[in-house]
Design an enzyme around this catalytic site. Structure first.
Site, PDB file in Angstrom:
ATOM      1  N   ARG A 129      11.201 -48.553  -4.407  1.00 23.96           N
ATOM      2  CA  ARG A 129      10.840 -48.585  -3.156  1.00 23.96           C
ATOM      3  C   ARG A 129       9.264 -48.605  -3.310  1.00 23.96           C
ATOM      4  NH1 ARG A 129      14.902 -46.629  -0.326  1.00 23.96           N
ATOM      5  NH2 ARG A 129      16.756 -46.180  -1.544  1.00 23.96           N
ATOM      6  N   PRO A 131      12.661 -26.216  12.161  1.00 20.38           N
ATOM      7  CA  PRO A 131      13.537 -25.528  10.955  1.00 20.38           C
ATOM      8  C   PRO A 131      13.701 -26.969   9.868  1.00 20.38           C
ATOM      9  CG  PRO A 131      14.862 -25.897  12.862  1.00 20.38           C
ATOM     10  CD  PRO A 131      13.728 -26.719  12.919  1.00 20.38           C
ATOM     11  N   GLU A 132      13.214 -26.496   8.518  1.00 20.78           N
ATOM     12  CA  GLU A 132      13.609 -27.066   7.347  1.00 20.78           C
ATOM     13  C   GLU A 132      14.428 -26.472   6.781  1.00 20.78           C
ATOM     14  OE1 GLU A 132      10.118 -28.881   5.646  1.00 20.78           O
ATOM     15  OE2 GLU A 132       9.004 -28.684   7.475  1.00 20.78           O
TER      16      GLU A 132
END
Length: 279
Positions: A159, A2-3
């Site tokens: 990043r 599940p997201e």
DNA sequence: AGAACCACCTGGCAGC
DNA sequence: TGCTGCCAGGTGGTTC
């Protein structure tokens, strides 16, 4: 499994059924989930009413009342489905299956049953759920107004890691797992390997918008069912019909016809169109 | 601080 | 048929 879309589908389906109901008992058959189910779980919940259902990232929260006042908040059940968890509302006499680890009995004769073959999920209790260490460290909600192009650009700044890793990092942005990261990057036309810090503001804006539209469309389809996702009433989702790249390695891109490629990023499968997506 | 791994589990499937 | 190896929707912890 599940997201965010699957957890939100679960929340929306169960909320009208559960709000106002009281727990009358709990049965823990297998406490060894990602973290142990609290030994005093039953004492924490019996006699308390479910105020409503909330979601934070991929966590489902059940705020509970005090025993005497149905509207007074006393704490919340914190539930995470891990990779293979499901939560269903069933008649109390529904047949038990393997991996049905916890039953939460309701005052209307039904049971809220937690099932999780891989036991990567969690069922916890906290008097201050949003302050719980697991939730306090979570990043921005992608469907909130707090998340937009400038916000994503700020998260990416400095990043060097790949953009796919950044949007899947729940400490930066919650709810986006492997499926929806792949899909959103396709819709934004961005190579999953692109260094996050090198993305321009317009491309971050495009990706933020793609994340929102992908998640929103998936929720509208009731989430994705690959193997075992079902909502609180046992219904599957249908968004997997709309996948453009996930699970389509070797098949033609639906836009340009190029062969969808696959590679591994941090032990997860990445799927992308080498022609539609670029750095 | 950030990035690269490992760990935790079971089940399904491909290949031999 | 049965074995082995690999893969799977997540994410905290360890290490460098």
């Amino acid at each position: 499994m599940p997201e965010l879309p699957e957890v939100e589908t679960l929340r929306r389906g169960l909320s009208p059924q559960l709000s106002g109901r009281r727990f009358i008992a709990a049965v823990v058959r297998e406490p060894r989930l990602r973290w142990p189910v609290p030994a005093d779980l039953e004492a924490r919940i019996v006699g308390r009413a479910i105020i409503d259902l909330q979601r934070r990232g991929k966590y489902l929260l059940l705020p509970l009342s005090t025993p005497d006042r149905a509207a007074a908040f006393s704490g919340a059940l914190i539930l995470h489905l891990g990779m293979s968890g499901s939560l269903r509302l069933l008649p109390r006499d529904a047949a038990l299956r393997r991996h049905d680890h916890v039953d939460l009995m309701l005052d209307d004769g039904r049971v809220l049953r937690y099932h999780d073959p891989r036991r990567f999920g969690a069922l916890l209790w906290s008097e201050n759920p949003l302050g719980h260490p697991l939730l306090a460290a979570l990043g921005v909600e992608p469907l909130s107004d707090d998340f937009d192009g400038p916000r994503l650009h700020a998260l990416c700044r400095g990043r060097s890691s790949a953009i796919k890793q950044v949007i899947m990092d729940a400490h930066l942005l919650v709810g986006v797992g492997n499926i929806y990261a792949n899909e959103a990057l396709f819709h934004a036309g961005i190579d999953p390997r692109a260094p996050a810090g090198a993305l321009s503001r317009p491309r971050c804006a495009r990706l933020a918008a793609a994340i929102k539209t992908t998640l929103t469309a998936a929720i509208a389809a009731g989430g994705s069912t690959l193997r075992d996702f079902v909502d609180g009433h046992g219904n599957p989702g249908w968004f997997q019909q709309n996948y453009r790249v996930y699970g389509r390695a070797g098949l033609p891109c639906t836009v340009c016809g190029s062969v969808i490629r696959t590679l591994r990023q941090g032990a997860r499968a990445t799927c992308f169109c080498p022609r539609c997506q670029h750095r």
